[in-house]
Design an enzyme around this catalytic site. Structure first.
Site, PDB file in Angstrom:
ATOM      1  N   LYS A  36      -4.788  -5.876  15.567  1.00  0.00           N
ATOM      2  CA  LYS A  36      -5.421  -4.709  14.935  1.00  0.00           C
ATOM      3  C   LYS A  36      -6.544  -4.164  15.816  1.00  0.00           C
ATOM      4  CE  LYS A  36      -3.235  -4.173  11.003  1.00  0.00           C
ATOM      5  NZ  LYS A  36      -2.579  -2.906  10.656  1.00  0.00           N
ATOM      6  N   TYR A  67      -3.418 -11.870  14.339  1.00  0.00           N
ATOM      7  CA  TYR A  67      -3.332 -10.641  13.531  1.00  0.00           C
ATOM      8  C   TYR A  67      -4.554  -9.746  13.784  1.00  0.00           C
ATOM      9  CZ  TYR A  67      -3.552  -7.731   9.286  1.00  0.00           C
ATOM     10  OH  TYR A  67      -3.673  -6.681   8.405  1.00  0.00           O
ATOM     11  N   ASP A  87      11.955   1.811  12.810  1.00  0.00           N
ATOM     12  CA  ASP A  87      11.217   0.652  13.310  1.00  0.00           C
ATOM     13  C   ASP A  87      10.193   1.208  14.294  1.00  0.00           C
ATOM     14  OD1 ASP A  87      10.294  -1.570  14.778  1.00  0.00           O
ATOM     15  OD2 ASP A  87      12.150  -2.665  14.376  1.00  0.00           O
ATOM     16  N   ILE A  88       8.920   1.021  14.008  1.00  0.00           N
ATOM     17  CA  ILE A  88       7.904   1.660  14.856  1.00  0.00           C
ATOM     18  C   ILE A  88       7.866   1.079  16.273  1.00  0.00           C
ATOM     19  CG2 ILE A  88       6.459   2.517  12.960  1.00  0.00           C
ATOM     20  CD1 ILE A  88       4.524   0.161  13.487  1.00  0.00           C
ATOM     21  N   TRP A 138      -8.347  -7.585   1.827  1.00  0.00           N
ATOM     22  CA  TRP A 138      -7.933  -8.330   0.639  1.00  0.00           C
ATOM     23  C   TRP A 138      -7.162  -7.444  -0.361  1.00  0.00           C
ATOM     24  CZ3 TRP A 138     -12.024 -12.415  -1.276  1.00  0.00           C
ATOM     25  CH2 TRP A 138     -12.513 -13.140  -0.183  1.00  0.00           C
ATOM     26  N   ALA A 167       3.037  -2.393   9.180  1.00  0.00           N
ATOM     27  CA  ALA A 167       2.501  -3.449  10.040  1.00  0.00           C
ATOM     28  C   ALA A 167       3.232  -4.750   9.754  1.00  0.00           C
ATOM     29  CB  ALA A 167       1.004  -3.640   9.784  1.00  0.00           C
ATOM     30  N   THR A 199       2.336  -8.004   8.550  1.00  0.00           N
ATOM     31  CA  THR A 199       1.114  -8.370   7.827  1.00  0.00           C
ATOM     32  C   THR A 199       1.007  -9.858   7.488  1.00  0.00           C
ATOM     33  OG1 THR A 199       2.180  -7.828   5.726  1.00  0.00           O
ATOM     34  CG2 THR A 199       0.913  -6.082   6.782  1.00  0.00           C
ATOM     35  N   LEU A 258       0.826  -1.212   0.000  1.00  0.00           N
ATOM     36  CA  LEU A 258       0.000   0.000   0.000  1.00  0.00           C
ATOM     37  C   LEU A 258       0.859   1.260   0.000  1.00  0.00           C
ATOM     38  CD1 LEU A 258      -2.635   1.611   0.322  1.00  0.00           C
ATOM     39  CD2 LEU A 258      -2.474   1.211   2.791  1.00  0.00           C
TER      40      LEU A 258
HETATM   41  N1  NAP Z   1      -2.448  -6.924   2.677  1.00  0.00           N
HETATM   42  C1  NAP Z   1      -3.750  -7.035   2.984  1.00  0.00           C
HETATM   43  O1  NAP Z   1      -4.500  -7.829   2.417  1.00  0.00           O
HETATM   44  C2  NAP Z   1      -4.328  -6.147   4.051  1.00  0.00           C
HETATM   45  C3  NAP Z   1      -5.685  -6.268   4.387  1.00  0.00           C
HETATM   46  C4  NAP Z   1      -6.225  -5.436   5.369  1.00  0.00           C
HETATM   47  C5  NAP Z   1      -5.410  -4.502   6.008  1.00  0.00           C
HETATM   48  N2  NAP Z   1      -4.099  -4.422   5.672  1.00  0.00           N
HETATM   49  C6  NAP Z   1      -3.268  -3.419   6.360  1.00  0.00           C
HETATM   50  O2  NAP Z   1      -2.860  -2.468   5.395  1.00  0.00           O
HETATM   51  C7  NAP Z   1      -1.582  -1.911   5.775  1.00  0.00           C
HETATM   52  C8  NAP Z   1      -0.625  -2.024   4.609  1.00  0.00           C
HETATM   53  O3  NAP Z   1      -0.441  -3.402   4.322  1.00  0.00           O
HETATM   54  P1  NAP Z   1       0.527  -3.900   3.151  1.00  0.00           P
HETATM   55  O4  NAP Z   1      -0.140  -5.057   2.514  1.00  0.00           O
HETATM   56  O5  NAP Z   1       0.980  -2.723   2.339  1.00  0.00           O
HETATM   57  O6  NAP Z   1       1.762  -4.448   4.009  1.00  0.00           O
HETATM   58  P2  NAP Z   1       3.215  -4.890   3.510  1.00  0.00           P
HETATM   59  O7  NAP Z   1       3.291  -4.928   2.023  1.00  0.00           O
HETATM   60  O8  NAP Z   1       3.564  -6.100   4.295  1.00  0.00           O
HETATM   61  O9  NAP Z   1       4.126  -3.678   3.981  1.00  0.00           O
HETATM   62  C9  NAP Z   1       4.356  -3.481   5.337  1.00  0.00           C
HETATM   63  C10 NAP Z   1       5.092  -2.184   5.530  1.00  0.00           C
HETATM   64  O10 NAP Z   1       5.330  -2.055   6.933  1.00  0.00           O
HETATM   65  C11 NAP Z   1       6.725  -1.866   7.141  1.00  0.00           C
HETATM   66  N3  NAP Z   1       7.083  -2.452   8.422  1.00  0.00           N
HETATM   67  C12 NAP Z   1       6.974  -3.739   8.818  1.00  0.00           C
HETATM   68  N4  NAP Z   1       7.406  -3.871  10.079  1.00  0.00           N
HETATM   69  C13 NAP Z   1       7.772  -2.632  10.488  1.00  0.00           C
HETATM   70  C14 NAP Z   1       8.318  -2.110  11.687  1.00  0.00           C
HETATM   71  N5  NAP Z   1       8.568  -2.883  12.753  1.00  0.00           N
HETATM   72  N6  NAP Z   1       8.603  -0.791  11.740  1.00  0.00           N
HETATM   73  C15 NAP Z   1       8.377   0.005  10.687  1.00  0.00           C
HETATM   74  N7  NAP Z   1       7.877  -0.414   9.519  1.00  0.00           N
HETATM   75  C16 NAP Z   1       7.577  -1.728   9.433  1.00  0.00           C
HETATM   76  C17 NAP Z   1       7.404  -2.537   5.966  1.00  0.00           C
HETATM   77  O11 NAP Z   1       8.714  -1.996   5.822  1.00  0.00           O
HETATM   78  P3  NAP Z   1       9.892  -2.823   5.035  1.00  0.00           P
HETATM   79  O12 NAP Z   1       9.480  -2.834   3.592  1.00  0.00           O
HETATM   80  O13 NAP Z   1      11.088  -2.007   5.273  1.00  0.00           O
HETATM   81  O14 NAP Z   1       9.897  -4.175   5.656  1.00  0.00           O
HETATM   82  C18 NAP Z   1       6.461  -2.130   4.833  1.00  0.00           C
HETATM   83  O15 NAP Z   1       6.720  -0.814   4.445  1.00  0.00           O
HETATM   84  C19 NAP Z   1      -1.175  -2.695   7.024  1.00  0.00           C
HETATM   85  O16 NAP Z   1      -1.546  -1.980   8.162  1.00  0.00           O
HETATM   86  C20 NAP Z   1      -1.993  -3.967   6.947  1.00  0.00           C
HETATM   87  O17 NAP Z   1      -2.183  -4.552   8.203  1.00  0.00           O
HETATM   88  C21 NAP Z   1      -3.538  -5.214   4.713  1.00  0.00           C
END
Ligand code: NAP
Length: 280
Positions: free
Chosen positions: A127, A123, A34-35, A148, A58, A60, A12
């Site tokens: 949240k 998970y 790192d958050i 999704w 997050a 994820t 995202l």
């Molecule tokens: N994917 C889904 O289907 C889905 C569905 C519902 C909600 N969401 C939510 O939507 C949001 C975006 O999801 P996404 O799919 O884009 O996730 P993603 O592709 O896994 O990306 C996660 C991001 O979080 C960063 N991150 C992970 N651990 C961290 C930490 N300890 N400190 C700082 N940054 C950290 C990662 O950085 P690095 O690249 O440096 O590791 C990356 O930029 C999340 O909140 C997720 O829970 C996702």
């Protein structure tokens, strides 16, 4: 406005940075901050002095959260609270990305924003607890629940299906979980609008329409012009460590109150496939 995006390197985060024009946007991944590290979060936020912080960072991996509970809560709940406290200390507004997995999936009509949280997975619990904590620290924050996600430049369901379909004559896909696929480009545009409209409280943001994973996979294979057979199976037949809600359609009512309408997921899928093809 000055915007700080955390999780800018994710599925995202990347389109969010790319789609955000006309404001001063800075984005960080986990290598920058790192958050879980409250002092570093504070430093970054005080350095940027943003009007809005969008927290897309997050842990994820939904199945990974089951076996790494401590890490999951440290990032998804405690990390989010670190960001909220830093936001509060500089007077920034915050938009947090949450998930349909805060619900148990036992409803059979779309989930509204005030429906009871009852997460079934680790998970989902991280949240749900983050949401409750954030609303205490920053009562005016915006919580955008989505579901999704799919998008170019990262691992996602359509990408996995296309890779598998390229090498197999048939694929088994679960047909007893129903939700709303959401294209990260459309979600990004909605998030930008929400910030510009000073959104507060919980908002549900997904592409319009719904399907099962089997229906989603069938559409992906068809749109890609592949002949792989897609076969419906039950969640029991495809057991995974984390339980998923059987039904997690998020109602569009809350988003409609901001005058935002999302495109249908089938249209979004076709745009994703074009984006994927042109990036190849
Ligand atoms: N994917 C889904 O289907 C889905 C569905 C519902 C909600 N969401 C939510 O939507 C949001 C975006 O999801 P996404 O799919 O884009 O996730 P993603 O592709 O896994 O990306 C996660 C991001 O979080 C960063 N991150 C992970 N651990 C961290 C930490 N300890 N400190 C700082 N940054 C950290 C990662 O950085 P690095 O690249 O440096 O590791 C990356 O930029 C999340 O909140 C997720 O829970 C996702």
């Amino acid at each position: 406005m000055k915007i700080l995006i955390l999780g800018a390197t994710g599925l995202l985060g990347k389109p969010l940075v790319r789609e955000w024009h006309g404001d001063d946007v800075v984005g960080f991944g986990s290598r920058d901050v790192d958050i879980r590290d409250e002092a570093r979060v504070h430093e970054i936020v005080h350095g940027a002095r943003p009007d809005w912080i969008v927290l897309a960072a997050a842990y994820t991996d939904v199945d990974g959260c089951e076996s790494h509970q401590e890490l999951a809560f440290a990032v998804n709940r405690d990390g989010a609270l670190n960001v909220a406290r830093a936001a509060q200390s500089v007077g920034a507004k915050m938009l947090f990305i949450s998930s349909d997995y805060v619900f148990d999936g036992k409803k059979n009509s779309p989930y509204e924003i005030n429906d009871q949280r009852n997460p079934q997975s680790v998970y989902g619990r991280t949240k749900a607890e983050a949401e409750l904590g954030l609303l205490q620290v920053l009562p005016d924050c915006c919580i955008a629940r989505t579901s999704w996600l799919f998008g170019a430049g990262g691992k996602c369901f359509p990408d996995t299906i296309l890779k598998l379909a390229a090498n197999r004559t048939s694929l088994d896909v679960v047909n007893d979980q129903r939700g709303c696929p959401t294209y990260t480009v459309d979600l990004s545009r909605a998030i930008i609008e929400l910030c510009r409209k000073n959104a507060t409280g919980i908002v549900h943001v997904t592409n319009a329409g719904d399907c099962t994973w089997f229906e989603f996979a069938s559409e992906i294979v068809k749109d890609a012009g592949l002949t792989t057979e897609v076969r419906p199976v039950s969640s029991q037949q495809m057991a995974r460590p984390a339980p998923r809600p059987a039904y997690s359609i998020l109602s569009a009512t809350s988003l409609g109150q901001y005058g935002i309408e999302m495109p249908g997921w089938k249209h979004a899928l076709r745009r994703y496939l074009e984006e994927r093809k042109s990036a190849a």
